[in-house]
Structures are given as C-alpha cells and as structure tokens.
Motif scaffolding. Structure first.
Motif, PDB file in Angstrom:
ATOM      1  N   ILE A 161       0.842  -1.197   0.000  1.00  0.00           N
ATOM      2  CA  ILE A 161       0.000   0.000   0.000  1.00  0.00           C
ATOM      3  C   ILE A 161       0.878   1.248   0.000  1.00  0.00           C
ATOM      4  CG2 ILE A 161      -1.643   1.348   1.359  1.00  0.00           C
ATOM      5  CD1 ILE A 161      -2.951  -0.970  -0.015  1.00  0.00           C
ATOM      6  N   GLY A 162       1.954   1.220   0.788  1.00  0.00           N
ATOM      7  CA  GLY A 162       2.864   2.367   0.828  1.00  0.00           C
ATOM      8  C   GLY A 162       3.481   2.647  -0.527  1.00  0.00           C
ATOM      9  N   GLU A 163       3.913   1.604  -1.205  1.00  0.00           N
ATOM     10  CA  GLU A 163       4.491   1.775  -2.543  1.00  0.00           C
ATOM     11  C   GLU A 163       3.455   2.335  -3.508  1.00  0.00           C
ATOM     12  OE1 GLU A 163       5.782  -2.148  -3.411  1.00  0.00           O
ATOM     13  OE2 GLU A 163       7.478  -2.101  -1.997  1.00  0.00           O
ATOM     14  N   ALA A 164       2.223   1.858  -3.403  1.00  0.00           N
ATOM     15  CA  ALA A 164       1.164   2.329  -4.300  1.00  0.00           C
ATOM     16  C   ALA A 164       0.826   3.790  -4.037  1.00  0.00           C
ATOM     17  CB  ALA A 164      -0.086   1.456  -4.122  1.00  0.00           C
ATOM     18  N   VAL A 165       0.817   4.195  -2.760  1.00  0.00           N
ATOM     19  CA  VAL A 165       0.516   5.592  -2.423  1.00  0.00           C
ATOM     20  C   VAL A 165       1.553   6.518  -3.042  1.00  0.00           C
ATOM     21  CG1 VAL A 165       0.451   7.262  -0.534  1.00  0.00           C
ATOM     22  CG2 VAL A 165      -0.791   5.106  -0.327  1.00  0.00           C
ATOM     23  N   VAL A 166       2.824   6.137  -2.920  1.00  0.00           N
ATOM     24  CA  VAL A 166       3.897   6.951  -3.499  1.00  0.00           C
ATOM     25  C   VAL A 166       3.736   7.035  -5.015  1.00  0.00           C
ATOM     26  CG1 VAL A 166       6.384   7.119  -3.877  1.00  0.00           C
ATOM     27  CG2 VAL A 166       5.502   6.443  -1.626  1.00  0.00           C
ATOM     28  N   ALA A 167       3.475   5.889  -5.659  1.00  0.00           N
ATOM     29  CA  ALA A 167       3.336   5.865  -7.114  1.00  0.00           C
ATOM     30  C   ALA A 167       2.140   6.705  -7.562  1.00  0.00           C
ATOM     31  CB  ALA A 167       3.181   4.426  -7.592  1.00  0.00           C
ATOM     32  N   ARG A 172       6.615  10.924   0.975  1.00  0.00           N
ATOM     33  CA  ARG A 172       7.556  10.517   2.027  1.00  0.00           C
ATOM     34  C   ARG A 172       8.401  11.687   2.493  1.00  0.00           C
ATOM     35  NH1 ARG A 172      10.095   5.631  -1.391  1.00  0.00           N
ATOM     36  NH2 ARG A 172      10.004   7.345  -2.901  1.00  0.00           N
ATOM     37  N   THR A 173       8.541  12.698   1.635  1.00  0.00           N
ATOM     38  CA  THR A 173       9.413  13.833   1.964  1.00  0.00           C
ATOM     39  C   THR A 173       8.680  14.959   2.682  1.00  0.00           C
ATOM     40  OG1 THR A 173       8.991  14.942  -0.161  1.00  0.00           O
ATOM     41  CG2 THR A 173      10.770  13.305  -0.105  1.00  0.00           C
ATOM     42  N   LEU A 174       7.382  14.841   2.805  1.00  0.00           N
ATOM     43  CA  LEU A 174       6.593  15.889   3.449  1.00  0.00           C
ATOM     44  C   LEU A 174       6.771  15.852   4.970  1.00  0.00           C
ATOM     45  CD1 LEU A 174       3.255  15.465   1.443  1.00  0.00           C
ATOM     46  CD2 LEU A 174       4.992  17.239   1.116  1.00  0.00           C
ATOM     47  N   PRO A 175       6.464  16.946   5.651  1.00  0.00           N
ATOM     48  CA  PRO A 175       6.455  16.917   7.122  1.00  0.00           C
ATOM     49  C   PRO A 175       5.512  15.824   7.607  1.00  0.00           C
ATOM     50  CG  PRO A 175       6.287  19.164   6.312  1.00  0.00           C
ATOM     51  CD  PRO A 175       6.157  18.280   5.111  1.00  0.00           C
ATOM     52  N   ASP A 176       5.763  15.311   8.788  1.00  0.00           N
ATOM     53  CA  ASP A 176       5.045  14.149   9.288  1.00  0.00           C
ATOM     54  C   ASP A 176       3.527  14.304   9.203  1.00  0.00           C
ATOM     55  OD1 ASP A 176       7.437  12.956   9.722  1.00  0.00           O
ATOM     56  OD2 ASP A 176       7.403  13.130  11.916  1.00  0.00           O
ATOM     57  N   PHE A 229      -0.936   9.686   3.242  1.00  0.00           N
ATOM     58  CA  PHE A 229      -0.954   8.227   3.325  1.00  0.00           C
ATOM     59  C   PHE A 229      -2.286   7.731   3.890  1.00  0.00           C
ATOM     60  CE2 PHE A 229       3.559   8.650   2.584  1.00  0.00           C
ATOM     61  CZ  PHE A 229       3.871   7.491   1.881  1.00  0.00           C
ATOM     62  N   ARG A 230      -2.887   8.536   4.740  1.00  0.00           N
ATOM     63  CA  ARG A 230      -4.203   8.161   5.261  1.00  0.00           C
ATOM     64  C   ARG A 230      -5.232   8.155   4.135  1.00  0.00           C
ATOM     65  NH1 ARG A 230      -9.052  10.130   6.869  1.00  0.00           N
ATOM     66  NH2 ARG A 230      -9.913   9.435   8.876  1.00  0.00           N
ATOM     67  N   ARG A 231      -5.311   9.267   3.416  1.00  0.00           N
ATOM     68  CA  ARG A 231      -6.326   9.395   2.372  1.00  0.00           C
ATOM     69  C   ARG A 231      -6.106   8.401   1.243  1.00  0.00           C
ATOM     70  NH1 ARG A 231      -5.600  12.482  -1.973  1.00  0.00           N
ATOM     71  NH2 ARG A 231      -3.972  13.682  -0.897  1.00  0.00           N
ATOM     72  N   ARG A 232      -4.909   8.390   0.693  1.00  0.00           N
ATOM     73  CA  ARG A 232      -4.647   7.504  -0.444  1.00  0.00           C
ATOM     74  C   ARG A 232      -4.560   6.034  -0.009  1.00  0.00           C
ATOM     75  NH1 ARG A 232      -3.661   9.520  -5.295  1.00  0.00           N
ATOM     76  NH2 ARG A 232      -3.083  11.724  -5.578  1.00  0.00           N
ATOM     77  N   GLY A 233      -4.023   5.809   1.178  1.00  0.00           N
ATOM     78  CA  GLY A 233      -3.897   4.430   1.666  1.00  0.00           C
ATOM     79  C   GLY A 233      -5.251   3.797   1.930  1.00  0.00           C
TER      80      GLY A 233
END
Length: 558
Positions: A204-210, A221-225, A232-236
């Motif tokens: 899921i993490g890989e898919a969110v980034v893609a 991944r580079t955004l502030p926490d 990642f919440r919304r897209r995940g």
C-alpha cells in the motif's frame, strides 16, 4: 398439487364444514392451515395438525374435527386418502396424478418456483461485512460476505426490496494507526508499536507513493510528518478499500450502498440525531458529559454520547447511522456483526426504542461466530500477505469461490465453524458443495441422454405415470422448497437452503438409481419416461434456484 394448493383445499373443506354446521366455528375464523411432510413416509404425502389447533374454538374434540375434515378431503379431487392419527393429526395421501402435477408446476414456473410476495412492499437495509479498511478482508468478514449476500438473495426471493450496505469505518484511531504504519514502511522504518504489520502495508505504501507521483504531487515521504500522514491516510485508505471491494466482487458480492463514517460526522448527521433525542427528552447532562437514557429501554446502563471533552463517543456515530437508514425509508434494518459485538445489541436496541421504533422489527442485529480453517488436520492461522490473519484471497486460492461460499453459508452463523480445506477440493460425496453441484450436473446429463433417445417433454405429460415410490419421495422433497426459502428468510438462516439442497441431492441420486428416464434397448418411449423427464427437469430447476440463492454456480458438467 403443491403444498399451497393442498393447504387451500383443507381450508375450503373447513369453511364448507363450518357453513354446513358440522363444526361450530365462524367460517371467517378459519386460518390457512400448515401442511408439512410426515416424519415417516409411509404415513402419507402430507400432514396437518389444523384440527388440534381449531378444536377448542370449534367446541369439538380434535379427533372428531379431524374425522369430519378427513371425510371431506377424501371426497375431493386429487386426494387418495385422509387418515386421522394420534390425538388429531391428519395424514394425507395424494393421488399419483395430483402429486405428479408438481413437476409440471415447477418446470413451467421456472426460476419463479419458490419465490413469494410475502415481503412485497417491505424495504430492508442489510448491512454486512463493513470491515475496517486497515487490511485485507479476514476470514470472519468473509463468512459474513457469504452469509449476508445469501440472506439478501433469499429475502429478495420473498418479495422484499433489499439494499446491501457497507459501512465504511474511515473515522477514528484505527485509521490513524493504519496511516502511520503505511508511512513508516514507505520510509523504510519499522512498524509503529501500535501499528499494523504484514506485506500488504508495504504494498500500500508503494502504491501511495506511485499514485502521488503520477498525479504530479511531491513524493509524500518527503513531506512533514503531519502532511505526509494525511496523504498516506487518504490515499492508503482509498487503496485498501478498493482492494476489499475488488475481492468481494470476485467473491460474487457487490454492495448497493456505501456509507462513510466520516461523512456522518462531517454532514451534521450526528448533531441532528442527538438533537432529535434531546427534543424527545432522552438525553441528560452529568459530569460534563451528555448521556442517553438507554437504561429506560432495556440497556444495562445509560451511555455517554458526548464525552466531557466535547468529542462524540463512538456510539454517537452508530445512533446517527441508524436514524439515517430509517430516514432513507427502510422499514427494517438488519446489521450483521462479529462475535465480539454481543455487548452492542442491548445498547442499539435501546437506541431503536428511544427513537420510537420497535426493536426486533425495525432493527435486528445478527451475530456471527468465528471460523477456523483446517488444512492437513491443523489450523491454518497465517496469511502470506496479511501476516496475522487468513484472508478472503487465501480461502479462494485454496478452494475456489463456489466451495468457499457454500461452506461458509451451509452452517448456522451463530455457531463456530471449522472448514476442512482438504475436503473442499475433493471430488467426492463427502464434499457437500460437490455433492449438490454433481446432482445438478447429473440432471442435465439425464436430460441430454433423454433427447438423444427421443424422450421429449413436449410430447405430453401424464402425471399419474409418476407411480413409483421414488417418484413420490422426490416430488415431496421438491414441494418443500418454497417453505424452505420462506423459513430461511423469516429466521435469517441461509444455511437452511444449503441443507435442503443436500437432502434434495440425496433424494435425486436415490431416484436416479431406481427410475429410468430413457428406454432400454428397443423399448418404446412411454408416458413414464416422459413424466420422469419432467420430474428430472423440475429437480434441475430447484437445484439451480437453490444454488443461485447461495451465490453458487450450477454447472452442467463436472
């Protein structure tokens, strides 16, 4: 003669007897009698205890009323014998022709045989599965998928307007934990202490980034926490829920409605529901919190709906959701929940009553028990992908959709269930889904052979030619299908259809061994051959209809 037709005949005889002064009862008070198969086949085709039910009202001994009824029934067309037994039971044997007419009724009715209009005009909201989108659908949810979808089909067969609904739990701490877990794995970090593990989290993490990069957005991944977690919440969640919906679709389960928990809070539905309860005097303030007087409606205690910090308690969303369903025009709300939700029943029934509705009629809550998968004699506890639980994909990969659905639906959902995966891949009579599907395939093969030998339904049907005891036994089983469907709908128990199909398959296999549809050698085609083709094809229809109610295919060949 179908059971419904026989019941109507019995009622007519009772009404005629009442009008003739033979029994002291108002003809308008004569109910529709219930007929059922006697436990011992030699006692007749059908039995009724209507004389025992009406005796007191009629002012006559049950046996005397039964004898009066028996005399009238015996004189009726299609009835061979009507005999009184015990304290007032009535055993009825039909003439072969009357009994055999059922085969024609079934074939001509087709898929409509067994369907009724008992629930016509009733709108039912059936909520099932509703798993949190924090991981693949696990085996407990899969059981509800099979049972819930089967129940929806069965309720629709009784005329109800059924909406399958999925409650999308996208609000609360579990979703936050999911988002933190996906973000951590996407960044190559370990799973948070309270997070979710499993290979699917990495996927899921890989898919969110893609997905983000494909949309022209910065690498999340580079955004502030805080910002990264929201992405990642919304897209995940979207990704996970899409996977769940796809898996359910492949399992033959599609939902009509999806309701998001978040939307209930954002739309003001929670505030409106609580305002309505406040107007009705159901809420009160204590210790800085707002409470619902659920103890006045059978709950073991009152429930906090707004916590002292001003945030709604979890039950507030459930309250709003129930009212939302009723305001959408549903007469009956059925919610199917897992084994850990027993405590939920009392409070939600109290909520139902607090709104002025009737618990058990406007709201029903069904609880399903755990499922254990057995392979090689040992419990199967781990998924290759999810890690901690066995998923829908694991089950389907092991045995296929048909075997999975049938095995999950054939047992009462309120009992724990052990499923032997090794058994479900066997092509043997020990495998219940194979046994039923093979019976259907055998009926189709018999019909094919009959055509090759010149046995055709269109050349006539003489129901009296169905004169072998095995014919009568099979007709009796076929006659039970409508009542089975009705009872399964009323009791919310799809497993009754599965167990009926297994009995019908057994009856058909016995009939197949004793009766012939095709002539031997140079033997001419007779009325018996043609009549048994009608009976064979009636069995085809009922097996196919029953399997369809369970969402299981009816193969022509195996």
């Amino acid at each position: 003669m179908t059971p419904i037709e026989l019941a109507a005949l019995i009622r007519t005889c009772l009404v005629d007897a009442a009008r003739a002064g033979e029994v002291g009862i108002d003809p308008a008070d004569v109910p529709e009698p219930r007929v059922e198969r006697p436990r011992q086949r030699e006692h007749g085709d059908w039995a009724t205890n209507v004389a025992m039910q009406l005796a007191k009202k009629a002012g006559i001994a049950p046996r005397a009323l039964a004898e009066t009824l028996a005399a009238r029934l015996t004189a009726a067309d299609g009835v061979a014998r009507a005999e009184v037994a015990g304290p007032g039971f009535l055993n009825i044997t039909l003439e072969a022709g009357a009994a055999g007419e059922l085969a024609r009724t079934i074939v001509e009715a087709g898929a409509q045989y067994g369907r009724t209009t008992a629930k016509a005009g009733t709108r039912i909201n059936l909520e099932f599965v509703s798993a949190n989108p924090t991981g693949p659908l696990h085996i407990g949810g899969v059981r509800w998928a099979a049972v819930g979808d089967s129940l929806a089909r069965i309720l629709a067969a009784t005329g109800a307007d059924v909406a399958r609904e999925y409650y999308f739990n996208d609000h609360g701490v579990q979703i936050d934990r999911f988002a933190r877990s996906v973000l951590a794995r996407a960044r190559g970090e370990g799973v948070p202490e309270d997070g979710y593990g499993g290979r699917y989290i990495e996927e899921i993490g890989e898919a969110v980034v893609a997905d983000a990069l494909a949309a022209g957005e910065p690498d999340p991944r580079t955004l502030p926490d805080d910002e990264a977690q929201e992405v990642f919440r919304r897209r995940g969640v979207d990704r996970m829920f899409a996977e769940i919906k796809a898996a359910l679709h492949d399992f033959g389960v599609d939902f009509d409605l999806f309701v998001h928990e978040d939307a209930l809070h954002e739309s003001g539905a929670v505030d409106r529901a609580l305002a309505r309860l406040r107007e009705a005097g159901r809420l009160y303030e204590d210790a800085g919190a707002t409470w619902l007087r659920t103890s006045e409606f059978g709950d073991d205690k009152d429930r906090v709906v707004i916590k002292s910090d001003g945030e709604p308690a979890y039950i507030a969303g459930d309250i709003a959701y129930y009212l939302d369903k009723r305001e959408r025009g549903f007469d009956e709300v059925i919610i199917m929940l897992g084994a850990d939700h027993h405590g939920y029943i009392g409070r939600m029934m109290a909520v139902c009553a607090a709104f002025g509705d009737t618990p058990g009629r406007n709201l029903e809550i069904l609880i399903g028990q755990l499922v254990n998968l057995i392979k090689g004699g040992e419990p199967l506890r781990m998924s290759k992908r999810a890690g901690t639980v066995v998923t829908i994909d694991d089950l389907v990969e092991a045995v296929g959709v048909d075997a999975a659905r049938y095995s999950l639906a054939r047992s009462s959902a309120d009992s724990p269930l052990d499923i032997d995966l090794d058994l479900l891949v066997q092509r043997s009579n020990d495998n219940p889904v194979f046994y039923v599907q093979y019976a259907h395939a055998r009926t189709r093969n018999v019909a094919h052979n009959a055509a090759a030998h010149g046995v055709r339904r269109e050349d006539g049907f003489v129901p009296a030619a169905l004169d072998h005891p095995a014919d009568g036994a099979l007709l009796g089983l076929l006659a039970q299908f409508p009542a089975t469907v009705t009872q399964a709908a009323e009791l919310r128990e799809p497993h009754r259809v599965a167990r009926y199909l297994e009995s019908l398959a057994a009856g058909y296999h016995k009939w197949y061994d004793q009766c012939r549809v095709t002539p031997r050698g140079e033997e001419p085609v007779t009325d018996g051959h043609r009549a048994r083709l009608w009976l064979n094809d009636a069995t085809t229809q009922v097996l196919a209809s029953g399997l369809e109610l369970l969402g299981v295919s009816a193969p022509d060949r195996m």
